[in-house]
Design a protein around this motif. Structure first.
Motif, mmCIF file in Angstrom:
data_model
loop_
_atom_site.group_PDB
_atom_site.id
_atom_site.type_symbol
_atom_site.label_atom_id
_atom_site.label_comp_id
_atom_site.label_asym_id
_atom_site.label_seq_id
_atom_site.Cartn_x
_atom_site.Cartn_y
_atom_site.Cartn_z
ATOM 1 N N THR A 1 -37.574 57.887 -10.883
ATOM 2 C CA THR A 1 -36.721 58.567 -11.865
ATOM 3 C C THR A 1 -37.339 59.889 -12.301
ATOM 4 O O THR A 1 -38.503 59.943 -12.704
ATOM 5 N N ASN B 1 -33.233 58.639 -9.307
ATOM 6 C CA ASN B 1 -32.408 58.894 -10.488
ATOM 7 C C ASN B 1 -32.792 60.275 -11.020
ATOM 8 O O ASN B 1 -33.971 60.617 -11.070
ATOM 9 N N ASN C 1 -25.993 59.527 -8.981
ATOM 10 C CA ASN C 1 -27.380 59.286 -9.413
ATOM 11 C C ASN C 1 -27.877 60.283 -10.457
ATOM 12 O O ASN C 1 -29.075 60.421 -10.670
#
Length: 374
Positions: free
Chosen positions: A203, A231, A257
């Motif tokens: 992420t 992400n 995403n």
């Protein structure tokens, strides 16, 4: 006991410091009040903030030129500095009416006013006065603040420069950077992702700061073009234009995403859910990121003080620095593939963490006030 916290809106960083200190004064049972340096006029507060952001966004080279030129001055004046004359009556009246035992400034402007009042015997010597150094370098005008009792610096690297501005070793306290208690709490990254409904994979958090400076849409497009399995969370702050542009980009291309957000109050949770943070170089944001041990990718086209912060943490193995927007995907890919490098950079940040900085600053000031009374 009463504490007066004088802050200034030129970005959200100084206000974040003020809130973190107020939080700790509350916990210590000390009545406190936050006021703006130009609090006599909301229009003036907004004007000063807009002016700062306008110059940083459209004239960064001019900002850097005058910033460098002005910070070379090391002599204060017995006169009230011209740049704070307008706020002097308001701050003086606020102190007379509120009658604080402790004063904390989160910007050099109110610090200069308090220093002037001390020089001219306008302030009781029973008031403990202090200020916060809000970067890992000195901005212009700190030479006008050297009569306060204490200045809290985030790291010891600025001691020499402060002494050159007329401060003494007795005034300088290395405290770490004052941030809210949420950034000291233990956390589990995967649990935080569940709480925020984010997929459990690598992420990247992109923070534009409270005012959303920078071409965030272009950055997002470039990262997406790399087709990485990640992400991407984007926090635009108060920049509604950036938010809307990215929202249109997501909808037009059916992007799944990217999480696109405006101003959030739980930024600590998004930081904790991330693996790496793309950020500007403001003191508050950087030390929040450092405190939760996240590698940083610094944005391109930073103003001078942010550039100094970037260079410092890159040199100390905590960060990468972008020269151009296309650099972001290169660094993201490297950290995603090199878990060992990610862990090493995360561990390096621990060298710059001062746990409970806000609490320790507040307790230090309370203790000094109690000593004065005894």
């Amino acid at each position: 006991m009463k504490a007066l916290i004088i802050t200034m809106s030129c970005g959200e960083g100084h206000n974040a410091i003020a809130r973190s200190l107020a939080q700790e004064f509350d916990k210590a049972g000390v009545e406190n009040k936050i006021v703006q340096t130009f609090g006599f006029s909301q229009k003036k507060v907004e004007f000063v903030n807009r002016r700062q952001l306008f110059v940083c966004k459209y004239f960064p080279k001019s900002y850097d030129y005058f910033w460098n030129k002005l910070r070379k001055k090391d002599k204060s004046t017995d006169k009230l500095p011209y740049y704070v004359k307008a706020c002097f009556p308001y701050i003086k009246k606020t102190i007379e009416e509120y009658k604080p035992d402790i004063i904390v400034c989160t910007h050099s402007y109110p610090s200069a006013v308090i220093s002037y009042m001390i020089k001219n015997h306008m302030l009781s010597d029973k008031i403990v006065t202090s200020t916060i150094l809000y970067d890992i370098c000195l901005a212009p005008y700190w030479e006008h603040s050297n009569k306060l009792d204490y200045i809290f610096q985030p790291l010891p690297n600025t001691t020499h420069d402060l002494i050159s501005k007329g401060f003494t070793n007795e005034q300088i306290v290395t405290s770490g950077f004052p941030i809210r208690e949420e950034f000291y709490e233990q956390y589990n990254k995967n649990d935080m992702r569940k709480k925020l409904a984010i997929d459990d994979k690598f992420t990247v958090l992109c923070i534009a700061g409270g005012s959303g400076l920078g071409n965030t849409k272009k950055l997002v497009k470039d990262i997406i073009s790399a087709k990485l399995d990640i992400n991407l969370i984007v926090i635009n702050g108060n920049n509604k234009k950036n938010y809307q542009q990215i929202e249109e980009l997501i909808n037009k291309n059916n992007i799944k995403n990217v999480v696109n957000l405006g101003f959030v109050t739980n930024i600590d949770e998004y930081m904790k859910a991330s693996d790496v943070i793309i950020s500007r170089g403001g003191g508050s944001s950087v030390f929040e990121e450092i405190n939760i041990n996240k590698p940083i990718i610094f944005r391109e086209k930073l103003i001078k003080n942010e550039e100094i912060t970037k260079d410092y943490f890159v040199k100390n193995g905590c960060a990468f620095g972008m020269d151009k927007i296309a650099d972001a995907k290169k660094f993201i890919k490297l950290l995603k593939e090199r878990k060992d490098l990610q862990e090493q950079m995360s561990n390096n940040t621990k060298n710059f963490v001062y746990k409970n900085s806000s609490k320790n600053i507040v307790q230090f000031l309370i203790d000094k006030k109690q000593m004065l009374n005894s």
